[in-house]
Design an enzyme around this catalytic site. Structure first.
Site, mmCIF file in Angstrom:
data_model
loop_
_atom_site.group_PDB
_atom_site.id
_atom_site.type_symbol
_atom_site.label_atom_id
_atom_site.label_comp_id
_atom_site.label_asym_id
_atom_site.label_seq_id
_atom_site.Cartn_x
_atom_site.Cartn_y
_atom_site.Cartn_z
ATOM 1 C CE LYS A 53 27.877 30.882 9.032
ATOM 2 N NZ LYS A 53 28.496 32.196 8.932
ATOM 3 C CD GLN A 97 28.730 35.649 9.599
ATOM 4 O OE1 GLN A 97 28.975 34.451 9.665
ATOM 5 N NE2 GLN A 97 27.979 36.168 8.653
ATOM 6 C CG ASP A 120 33.835 31.693 5.099
ATOM 7 O OD1 ASP A 120 32.738 31.268 4.707
ATOM 8 O OD2 ASP A 120 33.978 32.429 6.097
HETATM 9 N N1 GUN Z 1 28.770 36.979 5.607
HETATM 10 C C1 GUN Z 1 27.836 36.718 4.655
HETATM 11 N N2 GUN Z 1 28.088 35.533 4.063
HETATM 12 C C2 GUN Z 1 29.197 35.039 4.645
HETATM 13 C C3 GUN Z 1 29.923 33.832 4.466
HETATM 14 O O1 GUN Z 1 29.622 32.970 3.624
HETATM 15 N N3 GUN Z 1 31.005 33.679 5.282
HETATM 16 C C4 GUN Z 1 31.380 34.603 6.203
HETATM 17 N N4 GUN Z 1 32.455 34.370 6.932
HETATM 18 N N5 GUN Z 1 30.708 35.725 6.390
HETATM 19 C C5 GUN Z 1 29.627 35.937 5.619
#
Ligand code: GUN
Length: 295
Positions: A53, A97, A120
């Site tokens: 990211k 996350q 998200d």
């Molecule tokens: N863990 C697995 N996929 C995601 C996601 O798309 N966003 C977040 N914040 N955590 C994750």
């Protein structure tokens, strides 16, 4: 029939090129999109995602800061950080996350986030906005799947889409996106889950089959109609003594067998995976524009 491959890397790069130009334009107007990424603990898969990211942001000229906290962080400490990021105008987007350590209630953390910074799309306010057809942020992985379908010439409009898996991150938002009366949606959606009886009889009716169960190779060739489009959202690490690391990644579908039957399919890795981060970048730019009253 050998299926065409739908590659998230290529489609994601196309979208990132479009975004790069948009970010340059925004900076000329004095708007510098910013994303805060919060990682609690050191889960290896999460650490890889968070690193990727950060790199994606740097490539696009988006300001990014990662807040790495120890696994022992208390819920109160994490909530205090969310409060701080909510109030910081440098950050238009915040991503915590998942999964979080067991002693932290992730719903409580999501609720604490400013919904306008929830890139998200997991805050109940954003889930609700999507349900009533007025989304600001579409959850990244299902939004990425939608882009892959549309940009590969497989518009879901009018099609029967069968989704296997009902997670809050993929299955449920995927269904909510594709039932919208909107461009790139307007599909008839069936959602299968662990309570579904005779799943194969339903998946065989799919024009587009989306596997998001988190079970390695759960979808076998006999469950797929000849000529269907198959999207595999699964990322499962399985033992493989012949691989250098002793493990390899597989999806939720039996790729080798299904590619002889489907008209198009996404591989794992290289399929849906790269789209999630791309759509996070899309949402971050959208959040920055909204914060400055730009369309
Ligand atoms: N863990 C697995 N996929 C995601 C996601 O798309 N966003 C977040 N914040 N955590 C994750």
């Amino acid at each position: 029939m050998t299926a065409k491959l739908i590659l998230g890397k290529d489609i994601g790069n196309q979208i990132r090129e479009e975004l790069k130009t948009e970010v340059e334009g925004l900076k000329k107007k004095g708007v510098h999109p910013g994303l805060a990424v919060v990682l609690v603990g050191e889960d290896p898969a999460s650490t890889v995602y968070v690193t990727n990211k950060g790199q994606a942001c740097r490539d696009l000229g988006i300001h990014e800061e990662t807040f790495g906290l120890p696994a022992s962080t208390s819920e109160a400490e994490l909530l205090a950080l969310v409060d701080r990021l909510n109030a910081d105008p440098k950050f238009h987007g915040i991503l915590v996350q998942l999964p979080l350590p067991k002693h932290i209630d992730s719903n409580k953390v999501l609720l604490r986030m400013n919904p306008d910074k929830d890139v998200d799309g997991f805050h109940p306010m954003n889930v609700g906005r999507l349900m009533v057809g007025e989304p600001i942020f579409l959850p990244c992985t299902p939004a990425g799947v939608q882009q892959m379908l549309v940009r590969s010439g497989n518009d879901p409009a009018g099609k029967h889409v069968v989704i296997c898996g009902r997670s809050n991150i993929v299955g449920k938002p995927m269904a909510n996106i594709l039932i919208q009366k909107a461009k790139g949606a307007n599909a008839t959606v069936t959602l299968c889950h662990t309570g579904t009886k005779d799943m194969a009889s339903i998946t065989r009716q799919a024009d587009i089959l989306i596997a998001a169960m988190g079970v390695p190779k759960a979808i076998t060739a006999d469950m797929v109609r000849e000529g269907a489009v198959v999207i595999d959202v699964g990322v499962n690490r399985i033992p493989d003594p012949s691989a250098p690391k002793g493990t390899r990644l597989v999806g939720d579908t039996d790729f080798e067998a299904i590619k002889e039957k489907a008209s198009a399919i996404t591989p794992v890795p290289g399929g849906v995976g790269p789209m999630t981060i791309t759509m996070l970048m899309v949402n971050t730019v959208r959040a920055a524009k909204a914060a400055h009253g730009l369309k």
